[in-house]
Design a protein around this motif. Structure first.
Motif, PDB file in Angstrom:
ATOM      1  N   LEU A   1       0.994  -1.372   0.064  1.00 20.19           N
ATOM      2  CA  LEU A   1       0.091   0.194  -0.113  1.00 20.19           C
ATOM      3  C   LEU A   1       1.079   1.180  -0.199  1.00 20.19           C
ATOM      4  CD1 LEU A   1      -2.391  -1.776   2.896  1.00 20.19           C
ATOM      5  CD2 LEU A   1      -3.011  -0.745   0.032  1.00 20.19           C
ATOM      6  N   LYS A   2       0.316   2.443  -0.652  1.00 26.20           N
ATOM      7  CA  LYS A   2       1.095   3.325  -0.641  1.00 26.20           C
ATOM      8  C   LYS A   2      -0.285   4.493   0.149  1.00 26.20           C
ATOM      9  CE  LYS A   2       2.675   2.045  -5.261  1.00 26.20           C
ATOM     10  NZ  LYS A   2       2.537   2.175  -6.744  1.00 26.20           N
ATOM     11  N   PRO A   3       1.011   5.334   0.096  1.00 27.00           N
ATOM     12  CA  PRO A   3      -0.122   7.179   0.980  1.00 27.00           C
ATOM     13  C   PRO A   3      -0.689   7.310  -0.233  1.00 27.00           C
ATOM     14  CG  PRO A   3       2.309   7.321   1.043  1.00 27.00           C
ATOM     15  CD  PRO A   3       1.845   6.124   0.341  1.00 27.00           C
ATOM     16  N   GLU A   4      -1.004   7.144  -1.148  1.00 35.26           N
ATOM     17  CA  GLU A   4      -2.078   7.092  -2.409  1.00 35.26           C
ATOM     18  C   GLU A   4      -3.113   6.814  -2.869  1.00 35.26           C
ATOM     19  OE1 GLU A   4      -0.123   6.408  -6.538  1.00 35.26           O
ATOM     20  OE2 GLU A   4       0.469   7.905  -6.494  1.00 35.26           O
ATOM     21  N   ASP A   5      -3.379   5.470  -1.932  1.00 34.89           N
ATOM     22  CA  ASP A   5      -4.514   4.582  -2.119  1.00 34.89           C
ATOM     23  C   ASP A   5      -4.920   5.264  -1.169  1.00 34.89           C
ATOM     24  OD1 ASP A   5      -3.214   2.695  -3.821  1.00 34.89           O
ATOM     25  OD2 ASP A   5      -1.887   1.866  -2.368  1.00 34.89           O
ATOM     26  N   THR A   6      -4.888   5.918  -0.024  1.00 33.56           N
ATOM     27  CA  THR A   6      -6.034   6.556   1.398  1.00 33.56           C
ATOM     28  C   THR A   6      -6.875   7.036   0.002  1.00 33.56           C
ATOM     29  OG1 THR A   6      -3.955   6.829   2.060  1.00 33.56           O
ATOM     30  CG2 THR A   6      -6.133   8.011   2.785  1.00 33.56           C
ATOM     31  N   ALA A   7      -8.739   6.240   1.133  1.00 36.63           N
ATOM     32  CA  ALA A   7      -9.195   7.012   0.059  1.00 36.63           C
ATOM     33  C   ALA A   7     -10.721   5.776   1.523  1.00 36.63           C
ATOM     34  CB  ALA A   7      -9.176   6.508  -1.134  1.00 36.63           C
ATOM     35  N   VAL A   8     -11.479   6.239   0.783  1.00 39.92           N
ATOM     36  CA  VAL A   8     -12.769   5.981   1.029  1.00 39.92           C
ATOM     37  C   VAL A   8     -13.016   4.326  -0.336  1.00 39.92           C
ATOM     38  CG1 VAL A   8     -15.135   5.650   2.104  1.00 39.92           C
ATOM     39  CG2 VAL A   8     -14.142   7.658   2.614  1.00 39.92           C
ATOM     40  N   TYR A   9     -13.220   3.359   0.320  1.00 39.59           N
ATOM     41  CA  TYR A   9     -13.644   2.206  -0.382  1.00 39.59           C
ATOM     42  C   TYR A   9     -14.279   1.845  -0.220  1.00 39.59           C
ATOM     43  CZ  TYR A   9      -8.665   2.200  -1.747  1.00 39.59           C
ATOM     44  OH  TYR A   9      -7.469   2.034  -1.894  1.00 39.59           O
ATOM     45  N   TYR A  10     -15.484   1.343  -1.682  1.00 45.13           N
ATOM     46  CA  TYR A  10     -17.147   1.025  -1.796  1.00 45.13           C
ATOM     47  C   TYR A  10     -16.572   0.058  -3.000  1.00 45.13           C
ATOM     48  CZ  TYR A  10     -17.683   6.321  -1.007  1.00 45.13           C
ATOM     49  OH  TYR A  10     -18.087   7.365   0.319  1.00 45.13           O
ATOM     50  N   CYS A  11     -17.855  -0.609  -1.847  1.00 41.67           N
ATOM     51  CA  CYS A  11     -18.044  -2.013  -2.714  1.00 41.67           C
ATOM     52  C   CYS A  11     -19.952  -2.021  -3.884  1.00 41.67           C
ATOM     53  CB  CYS A  11     -18.306  -3.489  -1.989  1.00 41.67           C
ATOM     54  SG  CYS A  11     -18.767  -5.041  -3.035  1.00 41.67           S
ATOM     55  N   LYS A  12     -19.421  -2.511  -4.265  1.00 46.14           N
ATOM     56  CA  LYS A  12     -20.292  -2.560  -5.630  1.00 46.14           C
ATOM     57  C   LYS A  12     -20.893  -3.684  -6.163  1.00 46.14           C
ATOM     58  CE  LYS A  12     -20.660  -0.473  -9.493  1.00 46.14           C
ATOM     59  NZ  LYS A  12     -21.353  -1.484 -10.443  1.00 46.14           N
ATOM     60  N   ALA A  13     -22.704  -4.111  -6.140  1.00 51.43           N
ATOM     61  CA  ALA A  13     -23.104  -5.473  -6.594  1.00 51.43           C
ATOM     62  C   ALA A  13     -23.879  -5.311  -7.488  1.00 51.43           C
ATOM     63  CB  ALA A  13     -23.470  -6.285  -5.229  1.00 51.43           C
ATOM     64  N   ASN A  14     -23.740  -5.565  -8.576  1.00 48.95           N
ATOM     65  CA  ASN A  14     -24.669  -5.778 -10.106  1.00 48.95           C
ATOM     66  C   ASN A  14     -25.185  -7.012 -10.022  1.00 48.95           C
ATOM     67  OD1 ASN A  14     -22.313  -3.355 -11.124  1.00 48.95           O
ATOM     68  ND2 ASN A  14     -24.506  -2.699 -11.924  1.00 48.95           N
ATOM     69  N   VAL A  15     -26.575  -6.813  -9.555  1.00 47.60           N
ATOM     70  CA  VAL A  15     -27.021  -8.657  -9.944  1.00 47.60           C
ATOM     71  C   VAL A  15     -27.459  -8.788 -10.993  1.00 47.60           C
ATOM     72  CG1 VAL A  15     -27.311  -8.258  -7.685  1.00 47.60           C
ATOM     73  CG2 VAL A  15     -28.736  -7.655  -8.917  1.00 47.60           C
ATOM     74  N   LEU A  16     -28.264 -10.092 -11.659  1.00 48.86           N
ATOM     75  CA  LEU A  16     -28.563 -10.579 -12.864  1.00 48.86           C
ATOM     76  C   LEU A  16     -29.597  -9.786 -12.897  1.00 48.86           C
ATOM     77  CD1 LEU A  16     -27.897 -14.493 -12.896  1.00 48.86           C
ATOM     78  CD2 LEU A  16     -26.387 -12.489 -13.585  1.00 48.86           C
ATOM     79  N   SER A  17     -30.965  -9.071 -12.613  1.00 45.95           N
ATOM     80  CA  SER A  17     -32.170  -8.227 -13.014  1.00 45.95           C
ATOM     81  C   SER A  17     -32.090  -7.170 -13.384  1.00 45.95           C
ATOM     82  CB  SER A  17     -33.176  -8.281 -11.308  1.00 45.95           C
ATOM     83  OG  SER A  17     -32.400  -7.904 -10.098  1.00 45.95           O
ATOM     84  N   GLY A  18     -29.904  -6.821 -13.100  1.00 39.85           N
ATOM     85  CA  GLY A  18     -30.098  -5.135 -13.243  1.00 39.85           C
ATOM     86  C   GLY A  18     -30.334  -3.877 -13.040  1.00 39.85           C
ATOM     87  N   ASP A  19     -30.313  -4.807 -11.182  1.00 42.02           N
ATOM     88  CA  ASP A  19     -30.216  -4.324 -10.003  1.00 42.02           C
ATOM     89  C   ASP A  19     -28.412  -3.743  -9.844  1.00 42.02           C
ATOM     90  OD1 ASP A  19     -33.226  -5.251  -8.363  1.00 42.02           O
ATOM     91  OD2 ASP A  19     -32.997  -3.221 -10.106  1.00 42.02           O
ATOM     92  N   GLU A  20     -28.902  -2.168  -8.778  1.00 39.23           N
ATOM     93  CA  GLU A  20     -27.308  -2.243  -8.734  1.00 39.23           C
ATOM     94  C   GLU A  20     -27.313  -1.566  -7.239  1.00 39.23           C
ATOM     95  OE1 GLU A  20     -24.311   0.435 -11.375  1.00 39.23           O
ATOM     96  OE2 GLU A  20     -25.104   1.726  -9.307  1.00 39.23           O
ATOM     97  N   TYR A  21     -26.744  -1.767  -6.340  1.00 34.83           N
ATOM     98  CA  TYR A  21     -26.399  -1.553  -5.304  1.00 34.83           C
ATOM     99  C   TYR A  21     -24.897  -1.252  -4.695  1.00 34.83           C
ATOM    100  CZ  TYR A  21     -30.359  -4.450  -5.502  1.00 34.83           C
ATOM    101  OH  TYR A  21     -32.131  -4.647  -5.522  1.00 34.83           O
ATOM    102  N   TRP A  22     -24.853  -0.313  -4.438  1.00 38.98           N
ATOM    103  CA  TRP A  22     -23.648   0.377  -3.462  1.00 38.98           C
ATOM    104  C   TRP A  22     -22.956  -0.161  -1.716  1.00 38.98           C
ATOM    105  CZ3 TRP A  22     -19.613   2.791  -5.800  1.00 38.98           C
ATOM    106  CH2 TRP A  22     -19.709   2.826  -7.119  1.00 38.98           C
ATOM    107  N   GLY A  23     -22.520  -0.338  -1.125  1.00 37.95           N
ATOM    108  CA  GLY A  23     -22.160  -0.670   0.293  1.00 37.95           C
ATOM    109  C   GLY A  23     -21.868   0.608   0.851  1.00 37.95           C
TER     110      GLY A  23
END
Length: 116
Positions: A85-107
């Protein structure tokens, strides 16, 4: 409603490692694609890892060779292993799911800080 909960963020020294987890609220989850994104202050949100339903992965050059996305279907969890890891990796990290129905969800996001 599908819910995603990220965990595993925190403070790490440069050169260190973290593993982020993205827990999904359903025991049976048919995903089309899972992605990890990050957003640092003053910057646009950027994609850092993609996992397709076929198992293929993609990474931008900025993290290639250092980050790995994977999944554990039994635990309904997706991971992001981050090494060197590098200092430039500092950030808020988000997970996202795209399901087969086409819906999208974010953590909700988890903070990663790389600093001495």
């Amino acid at each position: 409603q599908v819910q995603l909960v990220e965990s595993g963020g925190g403070l790490v020294q440069p050169g260190g490692s973290l593993r982020l987890s993205c827990a999904i609220s359903r025991s049976i989850f048919n995903f089309y694609a899972m992605t990890w994104h990050r957003q640092a202050p003053g910057k646009q949100r950027e994609l850092v890892a993609l996992l397709s339903n076929s198992g293929g992965t993609k990474y931008p050059d900025s993290v290639k060779g250092r980050f790995t996305i994977s999944r554990d279907n039994a635990k309904n969890t997706v991971y992001l292993q981050m090494n060197s890891l590098k200092p430039e990796d500092t950030a808020v990290y988000y997970c996202k799911a795209n399901v087969l129905s086409g819906d999208e969800y974010w953590g909700q996001g988890t903070q990663v800080t790389v600093s001495s």
